[in-house]
Write a protein that holds these residues in place. Structure first.
Motif, PDB file in Angstrom:
ATOM      1  N   ASN A   1     -38.006 -23.385   5.319  1.00  0.00           N
ATOM      2  CA  ASN A   1     -38.231 -22.199   6.151  1.00  0.00           C
ATOM      3  C   ASN A   1     -37.976 -20.954   5.311  1.00  0.00           C
ATOM      4  N   MET A   2     -39.064 -20.401   4.736  1.00  0.00           N
ATOM      5  CA  MET A   2     -38.903 -19.214   3.895  1.00  0.00           C
ATOM      6  C   MET A   2     -40.185 -18.407   3.880  1.00  0.00           C
ATOM      7  N   CYS A   3     -40.097 -17.242   3.317  1.00  0.00           N
ATOM      8  CA  CYS A   3     -41.248 -16.352   3.188  1.00  0.00           C
ATOM      9  C   CYS A   3     -42.304 -17.010   2.288  1.00  0.00           C
ATOM     10  N   LYS A   4     -43.555 -16.864   2.683  1.00  0.00           N
ATOM     11  CA  LYS A   4     -44.650 -17.407   1.882  1.00  0.00           C
ATOM     12  C   LYS A   4     -45.621 -16.307   1.465  1.00  0.00           C
TER      13      LYS A   4
ATOM     14  N   CYS B   1     -43.466 -14.034  -3.278  1.00  0.00           N
ATOM     15  CA  CYS B   1     -42.521 -15.152  -3.256  1.00  0.00           C
ATOM     16  C   CYS B   1     -43.158 -16.424  -3.820  1.00  0.00           C
TER      17      CYS B   1
ATOM     18  N   ALA C   1     -37.711 -22.536  -5.182  1.00  0.00           N
ATOM     19  CA  ALA C   1     -37.805 -21.979  -3.827  1.00  0.00           C
ATOM     20  C   ALA C   1     -36.432 -21.576  -3.304  1.00  0.00           C
TER      21      ALA C   1
ATOM     22  N   LYS D   1     -35.591 -17.850  -2.232  1.00  0.00           N
ATOM     23  CA  LYS D   1     -35.153 -17.612  -0.852  1.00  0.00           C
ATOM     24  C   LYS D   1     -33.844 -16.831  -0.823  1.00  0.00           C
ATOM     25  N   ARG D   2     -32.951 -17.134  -1.762  1.00  0.00           N
ATOM     26  CA  ARG D   2     -31.656 -16.414  -1.828  1.00  0.00           C
ATOM     27  C   ARG D   2     -31.830 -14.970  -2.227  1.00  0.00           C
TER      28      ARG D   2
ATOM     29  N   PRO E   1     -35.105 -12.802  -2.650  1.00  0.00           N
ATOM     30  CA  PRO E   1     -36.524 -12.410  -2.732  1.00  0.00           C
ATOM     31  C   PRO E   1     -36.652 -11.006  -3.322  1.00  0.00           C
TER      32      PRO E   1
END
Length: 88
Positions: A24-27, A31, A78, A82-83, A85
């Motif tokens: 579950n992260m920005c795409k 990123c 990733a 995610k940590r 961006p």
């Protein structure tokens, strides 16, 4: 004209979507490209210059350990992106 390319780029980009679907992260483009760059820096390059080289690389890529190594590098990258961006 013969073109040299790093086949590993294609492998990472092809496997990345499936890996990112599980996280579950920005795409956004930034990123995704950061993840690809970090993953590629952790993986050995696989340069090819011919169709025969591409076929050999594709056959080699079917080995399970190869795919596991690529997925692990993508996952590691990733988590880092995610940590921290780079986008707002």
């Amino acid at each position: 004209m013969v073109v040299i390319k790093n086949y590993m780029e294609e492998v990472v980009l092809n496997l990345m979507e499936g890996v990112l679907d599980d996280i579950n992260m920005c795409k956004c483009e930034m990123c995704v490209m950061d993840i690809a760059a970090l993953a590629l820096n952790d993986l050995p390059p696989k340069y090819i210059a011919t169709e025969k080289g591409e076929l050999y690389s594709k056959a080699n890529a079917l080995r399970n350990q190869f795919e596991v190594d690529v997925i692990a590098a993508i996952t590691k990258a990733a988590v880092l992106v995610k940590r921290s961006p780079r986008h707002k």
